[in-house]
Design an enzyme around this catalytic site. Sequence first.
Site, PDB file in Angstrom:
ATOM      1  N   MET A  49      43.265  27.229  85.034  1.00 15.89           N
ATOM      2  CA  MET A  49      43.175  26.173  86.038  1.00 15.89           C
ATOM      3  C   MET A  49      41.823  25.492  85.823  1.00 15.89           C
ATOM      4  O   MET A  49      40.873  26.143  85.401  1.00 15.89           O
ATOM      5  CB  MET A  49      43.139  26.735  87.472  1.00 15.89           C
ATOM      6  CG  MET A  49      44.030  27.904  87.766  1.00 15.89           C
ATOM      7  SD  MET A  49      45.672  27.493  88.284  1.00 15.89           S
ATOM      8  CE  MET A  49      45.441  26.359  89.596  1.00 15.89           C
TER       9      MET A  49
ATOM     10  N   GLY B 116      41.122  21.174  82.448  1.00 20.28           N
ATOM     11  CA  GLY B 116      41.332  19.798  81.995  1.00 20.28           C
ATOM     12  C   GLY B 116      42.653  19.570  81.288  1.00 20.28           C
ATOM     13  O   GLY B 116      42.800  18.616  80.531  1.00 20.28           O
ATOM     14  N   LYS B 117      43.656  20.446  81.524  1.00 17.09           N
ATOM     15  CA  LYS B 117      44.966  20.294  80.864  1.00 17.09           C
ATOM     16  C   LYS B 117      45.625  18.973  81.235  1.00 17.09           C
ATOM     17  O   LYS B 117      46.100  18.238  80.375  1.00 17.09           O
ATOM     18  CB  LYS B 117      45.918  21.430  81.267  1.00 17.09           C
ATOM     19  CG  LYS B 117      45.469  22.806  80.852  1.00 17.09           C
ATOM     20  CD  LYS B 117      46.477  23.864  81.258  1.00 17.09           C
ATOM     21  CE  LYS B 117      46.769  23.913  82.735  1.00 17.09           C
ATOM     22  NZ  LYS B 117      45.602  24.205  83.597  1.00 17.09           N
TER      23      LYS B 117
ATOM     24  N   ASP C 284      54.007  18.678  81.137  1.00 19.92           N
ATOM     25  CA  ASP C 284      52.950  19.235  81.983  1.00 19.92           C
ATOM     26  C   ASP C 284      53.457  20.520  82.639  1.00 19.92           C
ATOM     27  O   ASP C 284      54.665  20.680  82.827  1.00 19.92           O
ATOM     28  CB  ASP C 284      52.564  18.200  83.062  1.00 19.92           C
ATOM     29  CG  ASP C 284      51.261  18.544  83.761  1.00 19.92           C
ATOM     30  OD1 ASP C 284      50.374  19.159  83.116  1.00 19.92           O
ATOM     31  OD2 ASP C 284      51.102  18.203  84.947  1.00 19.92           O
ATOM     32  N   GLU C 285      52.568  21.429  82.950  1.00 15.05           N
ATOM     33  CA  GLU C 285      52.904  22.697  83.634  1.00 15.05           C
ATOM     34  C   GLU C 285      54.047  23.424  82.915  1.00 15.05           C
ATOM     35  O   GLU C 285      54.994  23.903  83.547  1.00 15.05           O
ATOM     36  CB  GLU C 285      53.282  22.430  85.105  1.00 15.05           C
ATOM     37  CG  GLU C 285      52.241  21.649  85.903  1.00 15.05           C
ATOM     38  CD  GLU C 285      50.952  22.435  86.195  1.00 15.05           C
ATOM     39  OE1 GLU C 285      50.905  23.653  85.919  1.00 15.05           O
ATOM     40  OE2 GLU C 285      49.990  21.810  86.687  1.00 15.05           O
TER      41      GLU C 285
ATOM     42  N   GLN D 248      54.329  26.193  81.661  1.00 12.96           N
ATOM     43  CA  GLN D 248      54.535  27.629  81.948  1.00 12.96           C
ATOM     44  C   GLN D 248      55.765  27.885  82.802  1.00 12.96           C
ATOM     45  O   GLN D 248      56.333  28.965  82.787  1.00 12.96           O
ATOM     46  CB  GLN D 248      53.279  28.235  82.600  1.00 12.96           C
ATOM     47  CG  GLN D 248      52.979  27.798  84.026  1.00 12.96           C
ATOM     48  CD  GLN D 248      52.155  26.512  84.099  1.00 12.96           C
ATOM     49  OE1 GLN D 248      51.920  25.858  83.097  1.00 12.96           O
ATOM     50  NE2 GLN D 248      51.713  26.158  85.295  1.00 12.96           N
TER      51      GLN D 248
ATOM     52  N   CYS E 151      30.285  33.235  87.973  1.00 10.15           N
ATOM     53  CA  CYS E 151      29.063  33.358  87.171  1.00 10.15           C
ATOM     54  C   CYS E 151      28.810  32.172  86.238  1.00 10.15           C
ATOM     55  O   CYS E 151      27.742  32.084  85.652  1.00 10.15           O
ATOM     56  CB  CYS E 151      29.106  34.647  86.353  1.00 10.15           C
ATOM     57  SG  CYS E 151      30.255  34.556  84.981  1.00 10.15           S
TER      58      CYS E 151
HETATM   59 ZN   LIG Z   1      32.278  35.389  85.672  1.00  6.84          ZN
END
Ligand SMILES: [Zn+2]
Length: 215
Positions: free
Chosen positions: A11, A14-15, A88-89, A91, A151
């Site tokens: 997610m 930038g797809k 698109d999408e 999956q 992170c």
């Molecule tokens: Zn992380």
Amino acid sequence: MALLRFFYGTMSSGKTMALLMAQYNLRNIGEKVIILKPSRDTKANDCIQTRVAGGIEVPVDVLLKPNESLVEYFEQWAEENVSRILVDEVQFLTKAQVQELWYFTKTYNIPVDCYGLKSQFDLSLFKGSSSLIGIADEISELQTIAVCTKCGEKATINARYKNGKIELPGGEVIVIDGSDAYEYKPLCGKCYIDEVERLTGKPLIKIPKRKINRI
Ligand SMILES: [Zn+2]
């Protein structure tokens, strides 16, 4: 020989932006492009939408129902001199739909570029993506910057949160981003393990003597 290509990313990698760029560039030089999206992705209804750059929305040409066959469209696309199909999408496609797209590239010599997620929140492959990995002529990870929301390292996992808690494997498979109570966050592998272990107080994979600090 036209190729069936799979571009994957997490997610926020930038797809959709990449798909919209491709359709813009191709249509800009007068090429006929078909945009296809599974109807299971209820976000933006019959449009492709990105939140990047203030939000862009482009209508889809085919909203594909689950288990709908694509063969009905093949002759029409060939007659219309379509130069490329963008999905698109991807999956959310079935194995049969992915195989039909592959067959289409080879028999009509028209390329198909698919964009989507590779794996689910429980780290297993989506059906459409697993079929593509098996059959696509090219598979590439989008070289954009999907960053871990914890992170800032490269994100590789689509973690799913329900009411603010990370979800463990076993939940409902299809939940569209933005549904009430659910939220998807891109995470790196390390932060995914930390989040799951802090929630459960148990190691994801048991290593003798390793301790978990639960909060
Ligand atoms: Zn992380």
